[in-house]
Design an enzyme around this catalytic site. Structure first.
Site, mmCIF file in Angstrom:
data_model
loop_
_atom_site.group_PDB
_atom_site.id
_atom_site.type_symbol
_atom_site.label_atom_id
_atom_site.label_comp_id
_atom_site.label_asym_id
_atom_site.label_seq_id
_atom_site.Cartn_x
_atom_site.Cartn_y
_atom_site.Cartn_z
ATOM 1 C CD GLN A 126 7.217 -6.165 -6.813
ATOM 2 O OE1 GLN A 126 6.916 -5.200 -6.869
ATOM 3 N NE2 GLN A 126 6.893 -7.122 -5.887
ATOM 4 C CD GLU A 244 5.040 0.000 1.808
ATOM 5 O OE1 GLU A 244 5.221 1.013 1.931
ATOM 6 O OE2 GLU A 244 4.319 -0.625 0.972
ATOM 7 C CD GLU A 388 -11.214 -6.342 -7.205
ATOM 8 O OE1 GLU A 388 -10.313 -6.043 -7.352
ATOM 9 O OE2 GLU A 388 -12.276 -5.423 -7.322
#
Ligand SMILES: Cc1cc2nc3c(=O)[nH]c(=O)nc-3n(C[C@H](O)[C@H](O)[C@H](O)COP(=O)(O)OP(=O)(O)OC[C@H]3O[C@@H](n4cnc5c(N)ncnc54)[C@H](O)[C@@H]3O)c2cc1C
Lengths: 401, 383
Positions: A126, A244, A388
Site C-alpha cells: 500500500q 474494514e 488521535e
C-alpha cells in the site's frame, strides 16, 4: 435480541475451526503462538490452502470468488483465524485493493488481478503515506504526469509495509496539482519491477524489517493501470479505508494473547508459586479481559447492524473498534512484559535460517520475542490512521463537534 | 531545605553535560556500540581522567569522596546520553559492594583500579527462578579449608562479559528464599570454573549469563559477613535503584525535549502539529509525569544513604514505582506523538524508550515494588 450465535452459526464456527486445525501447517501456527515473524512463504502457503477451499477472499462478491457469507459468518471466520492462530490473508490484496478494483476497476483489471490476489500470485503493498503526508494524507505529493498512454511517476512513499516482498503497489498519486487537494488525486496500480523504483528498508525499533521507503524516479505506468477515473482516487481511498469494519479490533488476536499470558504466567514462578496465582497479577489480567469482552460485544453489535446498512460509506464505529482494539492489544504486550520479568532484557534476534540456529535460548525459551513485540506493538496506535485521528473522526462524524 | 546544587556539584554537572554533548551524539554512540565489547574503552579512560570513576569512594581509598548527589548527577547524564559504558555495573554496584562490604585492605587494593579505569566489575544476582527477590539464591557456597567453592548460575549479569571481577551472591545455608545464609563473593572473572555467555540487551547495552562450576575462592573473597550478606546486598541494590531512577529521569527528559521539539516542527494539515490541543495536553501530561519522576529520583537519592533499612527500602520502592510508571507513559507517548518516525531505529527517541523500558525490568518493575510496598504497609508519609 439474542446475543448468542444461532445453532447454524455455531455449526459454521465448528466447520471453520476444524478446517483450520486440520489444514494449517503446525510450524506456521507455532510461530504465531510464540510471537515470531512469519516468512513470506508461510503467508503464501496458507493463502493458497484457503484459496483451494474457496475461502481466500471470503469477503468478496461470489462472482469474484467470495463466499456469500453473512456479516456474522465473516466475523466468525476472522475470529477463528486469529484464535487458531492462523495468518490473516494478506490485507493489502484481499481487503484493500481487491475490493477497490471490484467496485471501481475495469473489467480487464478485475479479470487479470483478482484471481491472482486470491491465490497470492501477486503480493500487493500500500503506497499511501509519504514523509510529509501521514495523518494529512490528502496533502500527498507523489506526482503522476500523463504522457501519451503512460503516466510518469515521481516522488516517494514511506512506511510501506512488506514492500520488500511486493510484486505490485497501489498508490495514491497527484494527477492535478492545480485542483483542491482531495480532488487532484488518482489511484494507480504500479508494477514493482518497473525501472525507476527503489525500495529501501526501514528498521523498526525492535530490530525488525517490515516497513520500507519506496522511491519513484521517472517511473512509466501504462494508463490502463489507473483505477476508475482520473482525480477520483481520494473517493476510492476513503472507500478502502472505511471498508474494514470487522476484524479491525482484532479481538481474536487479543484473546489468543491472553491465553498465552495465562499459559506463560503458569510456567513462570514468582517465589513459592506461579505468577498466575498472584492476586494482583490476576486482577490486572481480569481487567483487560473485561475490556476485551466489552469490545467483543461492541464489535458484534457493529457486525449485526451491518445487515441494515445500504451504503458503503465509512462507518465511524470502526474508529471506536480500532482505538479500543489497539489499546487492548498493547495492554496484552505489557502484561507479557510483566510475565517475563528480568529476562525481558536479553536481545535475541530471530534468525532467518531458524532451523540451523541452535544456540540455546537465554532464559526461558519463550522470552525472546516478548520485549520486541511490546516495542513493535506501539505501531498499532499509529498505523491505519493514528488513534488521535480516529478520535477526530468520531468527534466529527458521531458527535457532530 | 535546599534543592540547589553546590558550586562543586554545578561544575560536575557542567562538565558532564559537555562530555555528553561532545562525545555522545547519536552517531558516535552507534560507533561505540560497534566495538567488540559493545562500549568504548577509550571513553572509559576519559571518565577516569575526569575523576568520574573514583567519584563515590572515600579519599583514603583512592576516590574523591562524592555522595549520592554526585552519583545522581552522573547517572542523569548517562541517561541523557544513553551512555553504553559500564558505570552502573562497575562504579555504582561494584563500587557499592566495596564501599559497604570491603575491608580497608581490599578497598585500598581494588578502588584505585576502578578509579583508573583498569577494572570492570559486574554483579551477579538474578537466577533463572529468582525474578527480583534478592533473597532467592540457589547458587551454592561450600566450605573448602579456609576458602569456599561456588556452584550455580547467574543470569542477566549487566556487563558480566566485560568484567574483570564478578560479585556474586551464593547460599552458605538455609532454604532457597531464606534471608539468612547468603554470602557475597568477589571472584576473579577468569577463575577456573567460570564460563560466561555475553549478549546485547534490548536497549543496546550488554549482559551475560554466568556459570560457576566448582569455582574456588579464598576466605578474603567474602564481602561483608559470610552467611549474613543480604542486608549488604539490599543496601547496594537500593543505592543502585536510586542511580537507575536518575538515569531514567535523564532519558525521560530527552524524550520530552525531542517530543516538544517535534511538535513545534512537524507540520500536518498546514500547521504545526503542536497547535492541536490534544497534543499540547499530552505533552503537558508527559511533563507532569517527568517532574513527578524527577522528584522521586531526588527523594531516592536523599534516602539512599539512610541507615534505617526499612525506611530506606520503602523510599526506594516508592521511587522505583514512580519511575516505572512515568517512564512508561513518557516513553509510550513520545513514540505516539512522533508517529511513524518514532518507530524507527534510525531515530533517537525509540532508543530512549527502550532504555527506560528496560530500567523498569532491573531490580524490580513498578508492580513488583508496588506489591512489596503494600505488603510492608505503604509508603512513609512525609512528617
Ligand atoms: C509499522 C507501520 C506500518 C505502516 N504501514 C503503512 C503502509 O503499508 N502503507 C502506508 O501507506 N502507510 C503505512 N503506515 C503509515 C501510517 O499510516 C502513518 O504513520 C500514520 O498515518 C501517521 O502518519 P505520520 O507517521 O506521518 O505521523 P503524523 O501524521 O506526523 O502524526 C504525528 C502525531 O501527530 C498527531 N496528529 C496529527 N494530526 C493530528 C490532528 N489533526 N489532531 C490531533 N493529532 C494529530 C498524530 O496522531 C501523531 O501522534 C505505517 C506506519 C507504521 C508505523
Amino acid at each position: 435480541m439474542d446475543l448468542r450465535f444461532t445453532p447454524e452459526e455455531l455449526a459454521f464456527r465448528d466447520e471453520v475451526r476444524t478446517f483450520f486445525h486440520e489444514n494449517l501447517p503446525e510450524s506456521i501456527r507455532t510461530k504465531l503462538v510464540e510471537g515470531k515473524k512469519l516468512a513470506k512463504d508461510d503467508i503464501v502457503t496458507w493463502q493458497r490452502i484457503l484459496n483451494k477451499k474457496g475461502w481466500a477472499v471470503a469477503n468478496w462478491p461470489v462472482e469474484w470468488g467470495g463466499t456469500g457469507w453473512t456479516p456474522v459468518q465473516q466475523y466468525i471466520f476472522q475470529e477463528e483465524l486469529q484464535l487458531t492462530p492462523a495468518p490473516q490473508p494478506l490485507g493489502f490484496g484481499v481487503t484493500m485493493v481487491g475490493p477497490v478494483m471490484i467496485a471501481f476497476g475495469s473489467e480487464t483489471q478485475k479479470k487479470h488481478f483478482l484471481p491472482r490476489i486470491a491465490n497470492l500470485e501477486d503480493w500487493w503493498c500500500q503506497g499511501f503515506s509519504e514523509p510529509g503526508s501521514g495523518s494529512d494524507l490528502a496533502s500527498l505529493r507523489t506526482a503522476a504526469k500523463r504522457d501519451g498512454d503512460h503516466y510518469i511517476v515521481n516522488g516517494q512513499k514511506t512506511w510501506t509495509t512488506l514492500a520488500q516482498h511486493a510484486d505490485w503497489i497501489f498508490c495514491l498519486v497527484r494527477t492535478d496539482p492545480q485542483a483542491k487537494k482531495q480532488e487532484g488525486i488518482s489511484f494507480l496500480l504500479i508494477d514493482m519491477k518497473t525501472p525507476g523504483i527503489t525500495v529501501r528498508p526501514i528498521i523498526t525499533i525492535e530490530g525488525g524489517h517490515e516497513v520500507n521507503e519506496v522511491f519513484f524516479d521517472d517511473v512509466n505506468v501504462p494508463v490502463e493501470n489507473l483505477v476508475g477515473q482520473e482525480n477520483k482516487g481520494w473517493d476510492y481511498a476513503k472507500y478502502l479505508l472505511g471498508r474494514e469494519r470487522t476484524g479491525i479490533a482484532r479481538v481474536g488476536l487479543s484473546k489468543e494473547r491472553i491465553r498465552r499470558i495465562k499459559e506463560l504466567a503458569a510456567l513462570e514462578r514468582d517465589g513459592e508459586r506461579p505468577l498466575i496465582e498472584d492476586e494482583r497479577f490476576r486482577e490486572k489480567l481480569a481487567a483487560v479481559e473485561v475490556e476485551l469482552k466489552a469490545l467483543e460485544m461492541t464489535q458484534l453489535r457493529v457486525v449485526a447492524a451491518e445487515r441494515h446498512r445500504t451504503d458503503n460509506r465509512p462507518d465511524p464505529a470502526s474508529s471506536i473498534l480500532k482505538i479500543k482494539g489497539s489499546e487492548i492489544q498493547q495492554a496484552t504486550t505489557e502484561l507479557l512484559m510483566e510475565v517475563v520479568g528480568p529476562y525481558a532484557l536479553p536481545y535475541q534476534p530471530e534468525r532467518e535460517d531458524d532451523d540451523r540456529w541452535n544456540e540455546p535460548p537465554i532464559g526461558p525459551e519463550w522470552a525472546g520475542p516478548i520485549a520486541p513485540t511490546y516495542f513493535n506493538w506501539r505501531k498499532t496506535t499509529i498505523y491505519g490512521g493514528t488513534n488521535e485521528i480516529q478520535k477526530n473522526i468520531v468527534a466529527k462524524a458521531i458527535l457532530g463537534l | 531545605m535546599d534543592f540547589d546544587l553546590s558550586e562543586e556539584q554545578r561544575l560536575l554537572k557542567d562538565s558532564l553535560d559537555r562530555l555528553i554533548g561532545d562525545r555522545y551524539a547519536f552517531e558516535q554512540r552507534k560507533a561505540y556500540a560497534q566495538n567488540a565489547e559493545g562500549w568504548s574503552r577509550e571513553l572509559w579512560r576519559q571518565y577516569a581522567e575526569l575523576g568520574l570513576l573514583g567519584l563515590p569512594f572515600a579519599e583514603a581509598d583512592g576516590g574523591s569522596g562524592g555522595g549520592p548527589v554526585e552519583t545522581m548527577l552522573v547517572m542523569e547524564a548517562i541517561g541523557r546520553g544513553l551512555v553504553l559504558e559500564p558505570y552502573f555495573a562497575t562504579v555504582v554496584l561494584g563500587g557499592g559492594f566495596l564501599r559497604h562490604g570491603g575491608n580497608a585492605e581490599l578497598r585500598r587494593e581494588v578502588v584505585p583500579k576502578i578509579a583508573d579505569g583498569s577494572l570492570i566489575l559486574a554483579f551477579g544476582q538474578t537466577e533463572r527462578n529468582s525474578r527480583w527477590n534478592l533473597a532467592d539464591v540457589m547458587t551454592r557456597a561450600r566450605r573448602d579449608g579456609s576458602g569456599w567453592v561456588l556452584d550455580g548460575e547467574k543470569g542477566v549479569v549487566l556487563y558480566g562479559d566485560s568484567a574483570g571481577k564478578l560479585i556474586v551472591t551464593a547460599r552458605l545455608g538455609g532454604g532457597q528464599r531464606d534471608r539468612e545464609g547468603i554470602g557475597v563473593f568477589l571472584v576473579d572473572a577468569a577463575a577456573p570454573g567460570i564460563s560466561r555467555r555475553g549478549y546485547p540487551t534490548q536497549d543496546g547495552l550488554r549482559a551475560a549469563e554466568v556459570t560457576l562450576a566448582g569455582v574456588r575462592v579464598g576466605a578474603d573473597a567474602v564481602l561483608g559477613e559470610p552467611g549474613a550478606g543480604l542486608p549488604l546486598v539490599e543496601r547496594v541494590v537500593d543505592e543502585g535503584v536510586a542511580a537507575l531512577c536518575a538515569e531514567a529521569v535523564g532519558a525521560m527528559a530527552i524524550m520530552h525535549e525531542l517530543t516538544v521539539e517535534y511538535l513545534k516542527t512537524r507540520r500536518q494539515f498546514g500547521r504545526e502539529i503542536g497547535s492541536f490541543q490534544v497534543l499540547q495536553h499530552r505533552a503537558v501530561d508527559m511533563l507532569i509525569a517527568l517532574e513527578q519522576a524527577r522528584s522521586m529520583a531526588m527523594y531516592a537519592t536523599m534516602m539512599a544513604a539512610e541507615e534505617n533499612a526499612t525506611e530506606r527500602r520503602d523510599a526506594i520502592s516508592a521511587a522505583k514505582i514512580q519511575i516505572g510508571r512515568s517512564g512508561k507513559f513518557v516513553g509510550q507517548q513520545a513514540i505516539q506523538l512522533h508517529g511513524g518516525i518514532g518507530m524507527t531505529m534510525e531515530y533517537k527517541v525509540g532508543h530512549y524508550f527502550k532504555r527506560v523500558t528496560m530500567i523498569d525490568t532491573i531490580f524490580g518493575d513498578a508492580d513488583y515494588h508496588l506489591r512489596a510496598l503494600a505488603r510492608r504497609g505503604g509508603s512513609p508519609i512525609a512528617t
